[in-house]
Scaffold this motif. Structure first.
Motif, PDB file in Angstrom:
ATOM      1  N   TYR A  95       0.829  -1.192   0.000  1.00 14.42           N
ATOM      2  CA  TYR A  95       0.000   0.000   0.000  1.00 14.42           C
ATOM      3  C   TYR A  95       0.871   1.252   0.000  1.00 14.42           C
ATOM      4  O   TYR A  95       1.980   1.251   0.522  1.00 14.42           O
ATOM      5  CB  TYR A  95      -0.849   0.068   1.269  1.00 14.42           C
ATOM      6  CG  TYR A  95      -1.748  -1.110   1.526  1.00 14.42           C
ATOM      7  CD1 TYR A  95      -1.293  -2.227   2.218  1.00 14.42           C
ATOM      8  CD2 TYR A  95      -3.073  -1.107   1.107  1.00 14.42           C
ATOM      9  CE1 TYR A  95      -2.115  -3.310   2.472  1.00 14.42           C
ATOM     10  CE2 TYR A  95      -3.915  -2.186   1.364  1.00 14.42           C
ATOM     11  CZ  TYR A  95      -3.421  -3.278   2.048  1.00 14.42           C
ATOM     12  OH  TYR A  95      -4.252  -4.348   2.308  1.00 14.42           O
ATOM     13  N   ASN A  97       0.671   5.602   0.930  1.00 12.32           N
ATOM     14  CA  ASN A  97      -0.139   6.587   1.642  1.00 12.32           C
ATOM     15  C   ASN A  97       0.638   7.892   1.788  1.00 12.32           C
ATOM     16  O   ASN A  97       1.875   7.906   1.710  1.00 12.32           O
ATOM     17  CB  ASN A  97      -0.536   6.081   3.028  1.00 12.32           C
ATOM     18  CG  ASN A  97      -1.875   6.648   3.497  1.00 12.32           C
ATOM     19  OD1 ASN A  97      -2.138   7.833   3.330  1.00 12.32           O
ATOM     20  ND2 ASN A  97      -2.721   5.810   4.060  1.00 12.32           N
ATOM     21  N   PRO A 107      -0.026   8.063   8.362  1.00 10.53           N
ATOM     22  CA  PRO A 107      -0.874   7.806   7.198  1.00 10.53           C
ATOM     23  C   PRO A 107      -2.349   8.075   7.478  1.00 10.53           C
ATOM     24  O   PRO A 107      -2.755   8.153   8.623  1.00 10.53           O
ATOM     25  CB  PRO A 107      -0.639   6.325   6.922  1.00 10.53           C
ATOM     26  CG  PRO A 107      -0.303   5.743   8.251  1.00 10.53           C
ATOM     27  CD  PRO A 107       0.459   6.812   8.973  1.00 10.53           C
ATOM     28  N   ASP A 109      -6.611   7.626   6.526  1.00 10.86           N
ATOM     29  CA  ASP A 109      -7.707   6.843   5.968  1.00 10.86           C
ATOM     30  C   ASP A 109      -8.414   7.702   4.921  1.00 10.86           C
ATOM     31  O   ASP A 109      -8.474   8.925   5.074  1.00 10.86           O
ATOM     32  CB  ASP A 109      -8.704   6.445   7.054  1.00 10.86           C
ATOM     33  CG  ASP A 109      -8.137   5.420   8.019  1.00 10.86           C
ATOM     34  OD1 ASP A 109      -8.505   5.456   9.201  1.00 10.86           O
ATOM     35  OD2 ASP A 109      -7.328   4.575   7.580  1.00 10.86           O
ATOM     36  N   TRP A 111      -7.346   3.959   3.027  1.00  8.90           N
ATOM     37  CA  TRP A 111      -6.274   3.315   2.299  1.00  8.90           C
ATOM     38  C   TRP A 111      -6.798   2.850   0.940  1.00  8.90           C
ATOM     39  O   TRP A 111      -7.992   2.672   0.745  1.00  8.90           O
ATOM     40  CB  TRP A 111      -5.758   2.101   3.080  1.00  8.90           C
ATOM     41  CG  TRP A 111      -5.063   2.477   4.349  1.00  8.90           C
ATOM     42  CD1 TRP A 111      -5.640   2.816   5.544  1.00  8.90           C
ATOM     43  CD2 TRP A 111      -3.656   2.554   4.560  1.00  8.90           C
ATOM     44  NE1 TRP A 111      -4.662   3.101   6.469  1.00  8.90           N
ATOM     45  CE2 TRP A 111      -3.438   2.947   5.904  1.00  8.90           C
ATOM     46  CE3 TRP A 111      -2.537   2.320   3.746  1.00  8.90           C
ATOM     47  CZ2 TRP A 111      -2.159   3.113   6.445  1.00  8.90           C
ATOM     48  CZ3 TRP A 111      -1.271   2.488   4.283  1.00  8.90           C
ATOM     49  CH2 TRP A 111      -1.085   2.882   5.610  1.00  8.90           C
TER      50      TRP A 111
END
Length: 121
Positions: A95, A97, A107, A109, A111
């Motif tokens: 991932y 971010n 990081p 939200d 994701w």
């Protein structure tokens, strides 16, 4: 709306290479440090690499140092991760971010969906 879309994963043999990409939107890309994270089955998500907003400063977890290279193209709002000398323990969902910019600290939200990297021996 923030959107992160990872791509480039796949099934590769031990010792192989992949180049992951992350298309980012919803935040001003070129003012944020960015990071790559991974989550292996049954484990917590961990950060493996980060890059400063300009791309000049990079940092790596010891487990990937010398094998992974993070980079970014601010003109394209895109983050990259070149992965060489893949090992079975690199198998995970990867991932990206946003990280820090000024007083804002990630990081964040939500994701993205991530991209699966599977290394076969």
């Amino acid at each position: 709306q923030v959107q992160l879309v990872e791509s480039g994963g796949g099934l590769v043999q031990d010792g192989g290479s992949l180049r992951l990409s992350c298309a980012a939107s919803g935040r001003k890309f070129d003012i944020y440090a960015m990071g790559w994270f991974r989550q292996a089955p049954g484990k917590d998500r961990e950060k493996v690499a980060s890059v400063s907003s300009s791309g000049a400063i990079t940092k790596y977890d010891d487990s990937v140092k010398g094998r992974f290279t993070i980079s970014r193209d601010n003109a394209k709002d895109t983050l990259y991760l070149q992965i060489n000398s893949l090992r079975a323990e690199d198998t995970a969902v990867y991932y990206c971010n946003f990280l820090s910019a000024g007083t804002s600290s990630g990081p964040f939200d939500p994701w993205g969906p991530g991209t699966q990297v599977t290394v076969s021996s």
